[in-house]
Design an enzyme around this catalytic site. Sequence first.
Site, PDB file in Angstrom:
ATOM      1  CB  ILE A   1      98.872  40.082 143.497  1.00 60.32           C
ATOM      2  CG1 ILE A   1      97.294  39.271 143.426  1.00 60.32           C
ATOM      3  CG2 ILE A   1      98.549  41.260 144.554  1.00 60.32           C
ATOM      4  CD1 ILE A   1      96.444  39.043 144.727  1.00 60.32           C
TER       5      ILE A   1
ATOM      6  N   GLY B   1     104.136  42.509 144.601  1.00 60.83           N
ATOM      7  CA  GLY B   1     104.376  43.127 146.124  1.00 60.83           C
ATOM      8  C   GLY B   1     103.633  42.311 147.008  1.00 60.83           C
TER       9      GLY B   1
ATOM     10  CB  SER C   1     107.229  40.629 150.702  1.00 63.40           C
ATOM     11  OG  SER C   1     107.397  42.078 150.432  1.00 63.40           O
TER      12      SER C   1
ATOM     13  N   GLY D   1     101.948  43.989 153.789  1.00 65.68           N
ATOM     14  CA  GLY D   1     100.915  45.067 153.324  1.00 65.68           C
ATOM     15  C   GLY D   1      99.887  44.509 152.659  1.00 65.68           C
ATOM     16  CB  ILE D   2      97.746  46.662 150.109  1.00 62.98           C
ATOM     17  CG1 ILE D   2      97.636  47.682 151.354  1.00 62.98           C
ATOM     18  CG2 ILE D   2      96.558  46.293 149.318  1.00 62.98           C
ATOM     19  CD1 ILE D   2      97.558  49.158 150.438  1.00 62.98           C
ATOM     20  N   GLY D   3      99.308  43.938 149.273  1.00 61.89           N
ATOM     21  CA  GLY D   3      99.412  42.629 148.430  1.00 61.89           C
ATOM     22  C   GLY D   3      99.393  41.522 149.319  1.00 61.89           C
TER      23      GLY D   3
ATOM     24  CE1 TYR E   1     103.959  56.215 146.578  1.00 58.95           C
ATOM     25  CE2 TYR E   1     102.184  57.920 147.293  1.00 58.95           C
ATOM     26  CZ  TYR E   1     102.744  56.494 147.119  1.00 58.95           C
ATOM     27  OH  TYR E   1     101.800  55.699 147.148  1.00 58.95           O
TER      28      TYR E   1
ATOM     29  CE  LYS F   1     101.416  54.987 144.026  1.00 53.37           C
ATOM     30  NZ  LYS F   1     101.209  53.375 143.804  1.00 53.37           N
TER      31      LYS F   1
END
Length: 324
Positions: free
Chosen positions: A18, A20, A22, A24-26, A164, A168
């Site tokens: 996984i 990211g 550090s 949030g979602i990760g 952004y 995406k």
Amino acid sequence: MLKSTTGKPTMSPKTVVITGCSSGIGLALAVKLAKDQLKRFKVIATMRDLGKKKQLEDAARETLDNMLEIKELDVCSEDSICKCVNSIPGQKVDILVSNAGMGLIGPVECQSLDTMKMVFDTNFFGLTRLVKEILPDMKRRQKGHIVVMSSVMGIHGLLFNDVYAASKFAVEGFCESLAIQALKFNINISLIEPGPVITEFEAKLYEEAAKMDLSSTDEETAKMFRQLYLPYSKKVFHTLGQTAEDVAEHTVKVITAEKPPFRYQTNSLYTPLTTLKFADPTGNLHLDTYYKMIFQHDRIFNASLSLIKFLRGRSGNQPGRKHS
């Protein structure tokens, strides 16, 4: 094969990488998978800066160095990705979760091309670097699952999110094309599409946006951004926003699904808005609806948000979460 407490053989845990992690979602997803009661996953939780690993270490607790390892990985560096994958036994990755990302909001005239390139380098090219490194072994083994943290803005554009959303859109086009080939090798690709998510990442993004130098744009656009978009976004996040833990919970469902979906929206309250994109092939319905909602019927929209907030408060439901 491993032995369970009952003496019966159980499957070895799947290796999940996984990015990211550090915050949030990760971070939330890494901890959920590592704490899986059936011990189905060995999590390699990665981040660009290991100096930011304490929050993850505190959340992981007893799973640390057992079901969860923290490694350095910068999605903007092929060497960093290669070094991380080479440190995994057999370089075997069963599930890749591409989560690392970068946000950008504001009038396009006020954003430098270098910043725009950084967004694409992280959000789009970061994904392609990971896939180039990990996909060949998945093909060789005829097995694997690539899970990509996209966004509802990968389906439709949103005011002042031009770059952004474009990044995406690129992610979605890349994955939709690749998924056809991947199926031939028994590899699944899943796009997770959250709406607003309440995280430190988002809070910092909007905090910086409030201080943005708008001198490069016209007065009307600057006013629109400061007096309309920012307050509007705050209300939307407050009313429709999910927690990182909720999005992680939905992502676990996709990872553990017998037949994983290609696209999965985590917020059912947002689905009617994304459906507009597919209801009219000309695109006019989608554009006209958003234009009128923001510029002509903002009072009705604000009243709708207030009603949703009231109903959520009474039911105690989180958006997208099913209750038994």
